[in-house]
Design an enzyme around this catalytic site. Structure first.
Site, mmCIF file in Angstrom:
data_model
loop_
_atom_site.group_PDB
_atom_site.id
_atom_site.type_symbol
_atom_site.label_atom_id
_atom_site.label_comp_id
_atom_site.label_asym_id
_atom_site.label_seq_id
_atom_site.Cartn_x
_atom_site.Cartn_y
_atom_site.Cartn_z
ATOM 1 N N ARG A 170 23.206 44.302 42.520
ATOM 2 C CA ARG A 170 24.184 44.727 43.532
ATOM 3 C C ARG A 170 24.328 43.674 44.633
ATOM 4 O O ARG A 170 25.366 43.547 45.255
ATOM 5 C CB ARG A 170 23.799 46.093 44.125
ATOM 6 N N TYR A 189 51.025 47.720 47.632
ATOM 7 C CA TYR A 189 50.576 48.578 46.536
ATOM 8 C C TYR A 189 50.302 49.994 47.067
ATOM 9 O O TYR A 189 49.767 50.158 48.169
ATOM 10 C CB TYR A 189 49.309 47.938 45.961
ATOM 11 N N ASP A 239 47.346 39.973 49.685
ATOM 12 C CA ASP A 239 47.083 40.404 48.310
ATOM 13 C C ASP A 239 47.985 39.579 47.392
ATOM 14 O O ASP A 239 49.211 39.664 47.469
ATOM 15 C CB ASP A 239 47.386 41.910 48.189
ATOM 16 N N LYS A 253 44.424 42.718 36.689
ATOM 17 C CA LYS A 253 45.799 42.433 36.262
ATOM 18 C C LYS A 253 45.856 41.068 35.568
ATOM 19 O O LYS A 253 45.251 40.886 34.543
ATOM 20 C CB LYS A 253 46.732 42.543 37.460
HETATM 21 C C1 LIG Z 1 46.571 47.126 40.903
HETATM 22 C C2 LIG Z 1 46.687 46.577 42.258
HETATM 23 C C3 LIG Z 1 45.692 46.810 43.220
HETATM 24 C C4 LIG Z 1 44.491 47.662 42.924
HETATM 25 O O1 LIG Z 1 43.692 47.060 41.964
HETATM 26 P P1 LIG Z 1 42.688 47.877 41.002
HETATM 27 O O2 LIG Z 1 42.006 46.800 40.251
HETATM 28 O O3 LIG Z 1 43.517 48.782 40.166
HETATM 29 O O4 LIG Z 1 41.775 48.636 41.909
HETATM 30 C C5 LIG Z 1 45.834 46.241 44.466
HETATM 31 N N1 LIG Z 1 46.925 45.496 44.776
HETATM 32 C C6 LIG Z 1 47.903 45.264 43.886
HETATM 33 C C7 LIG Z 1 49.076 44.435 44.281
HETATM 34 C C8 LIG Z 1 47.828 45.789 42.599
HETATM 35 O O5 LIG Z 1 48.810 45.578 41.712
#
Ligand SMILES: *Cc1c(COP(=O)(O)O)cnc(C)c1O
Length: 427
Positions: A61, A114, A187, A212
């Protein structure tokens, strides 16, 4: 760790950065160190691991060699000082922001974020005494400047938004943030370090849902936050916060994410070019009343996208069918190659109806303001043969009743488009 000369290109670094053959057996691929803890040789070694031995591991962790290799790779690709890998993109957003905030502070966020991040800011952070203000015109640096309050501690936005492809003018917003002495957290999930490197443009922290495009194959969840040198003094504290909150990344997922990143540039080029082909095809169809892809010259952020994203805008965008929800339902139910799924950045092409799924919690007014009409469908274009994807859409469009293929638009929808484009009008 292999010493990677900064002059090496992106494709070289996505393979070699952060990794070295395993010293025990020479494994060329970083091994999966699937262990909770790390044994101490003796009394002194145990004490040193809890003290000043920066290279020693204690417990997964706090740190793990497979996860650390991923962190070094992403920090290198993002031109960052240091990266922290966590269990999901939402964990990365949470840790990045909580590392900069305390009760009484406020976040200034773009509305174009998001849905999970929006809920986190608007609902969960509120319970901890952290407020949020939303900038409804995130393309306008003045709108950000005006919205900064004495309690504002951090600015937050997304490089390219889902589903409307709003593009964040990072250099301009970073200048506004820095003039007020505040950090900008960005992000970059939809763009990845191959298409855009926010830290090089002035952002202070970049976050990713590695689930993603970085993972790329739709198999593993993960998240990464990368600090710029400007915030290097916050990294140790943020890492301690991450280990105490506890959203650790599994070494197995860290391994899968590294495998994905090794081919990132190749995949992003293909994702981007196929997505543009599909966006152009959709824009030429009479059943379609609008395509929100920043790759198209008709998009209000096209020029900004060309400036900040010369390699392209990625493969997530939306289009709106003139026939409204019945048309969206017909197309979504008729596709055979596109997968009906809320994920994105997969090898597979995905399709989603945001108004009834990802954005179902929004009010009709909020949907309208977000550019989501009843006929809007969101695509994440994958890596299949472009001709096969077009044939699938062609077949799905054939499922539309003939009258919905007339060029005449429903008056209400024309109004929706007018409003959403007014909201996006260039200053
Ligand atoms: C999917 C997504 C998230 C969240 O990510 P997870 O891995 O599903 O927790 C955050 N920001 C954006 C732009 C996303 O597409």
């Amino acid at each position: 760790m292999t010493a990677v000369v900064p002059a090496h290109g992106f494709a070289t670094r996505q393979i070699h950065a952060g990794v070295a053959p395993d010293p025990s057996h020479g494994s060329a691929v970083t091994p999966i160190h699937l262990t909770a803890g790390f044994a101490f040789d003796d009394f002194d070694a145990a004490r040193d691991r809890f003290g000043d031995d920066p290279d020693g591991y204690v417990y997964s962790r706090y740190g793990n060699p497979t996860v650390a290799a991923l962190e070094r790779k992403v920090a290198d690709l993002e031109s960052g000082a240091s990266a922290i890998a966590v269990g999901s993109g939402q964990a990365a957003v949470s840790v990045a922001l909580l590392g900069l905030l305390r009760a009484g502070d406020r976040v200034l966020s773009s509305t174009e974020v998001y849905e999970g991040s929006r809920g986190l800011l608007a609902e969960d952070f509120a319970r901890f005494g952290i407020g949020v203000d939303f900038v409804t015109e995130p393309h306008d640096p003045e709108a950000w400047r005006r919205a900064i309050r004495p309690e504002t501690r951090v600015l937050f936005g997304e490089t390219v938004s889902n589903p409307r492809n709003e593009v964040l003018d990072i250099p301009a917003i970073a200048a506004v943030a820095h003039a007020a002495g505040l950090p900008l957290v960005v992000d970059s999930t939809l763009t990845t370090p191959y298409l855009l490197r926010p830290l090089e443009l002035g952002a202070d922290v970049v976050v990713h849902s590695a689930s993603k495009f970085l993972s790329g194959h739709g198999a593993a969840l993960g998240g990464v936050l990368v600090h710029a040198a400007t915030l290097a003094d916050r990294v140790a504290e943020t890492r301690a916060l991450a280990s105490r909150l506890g959203p650790s990344l599994s070494p197995v997922n860290a391994f899968l994410l590294q495998q994905g990143i090794e081919t990132l540039s190749l995949r992003m080029d293909r994702h981007t070019s196929t997505a543009r082909t599909i966006a152009e095809w959709l824009a030429a169809r009479s059943e379609v009343s609008g395509v929100d892809s920043a790759a198209l010259p008709s998009h209000p952020r096209h020029e900004l996208a060309r400036r900040l994203l010369p390699r392209g805008t990625g493969s997530v965008f939306s289009f709106t069918l003139a026939g409204g929800e019945p048309a969206a339902r017909a197309v979504l139910d008729a596709v055979r190659l596109f997968t009906r799924m809320s994920h994105l950045g997969d090898t597979r092409s995905l399709i989603l109806h945001p108004a009834t799924t990802s954005h179902a919690r929004r009010t009709p007014d909020e949907l309208l303001a977000a550019g989501i009409a009843p006929g809007t469908l969101r695509l994440s274009v994958g890596l299949e043969d472009p001709a096969d994807l077009l044939a699938d859409l062609e077949r799905a469009f054939a499922a539309l009743p003939v009258e919905r293929r007339e060029p005449a638009r429903h008056p209400h929808l024309a109004h929706v488009r007018q409003l959403t484009h007014a909201a996006l009008a260039l200053t």
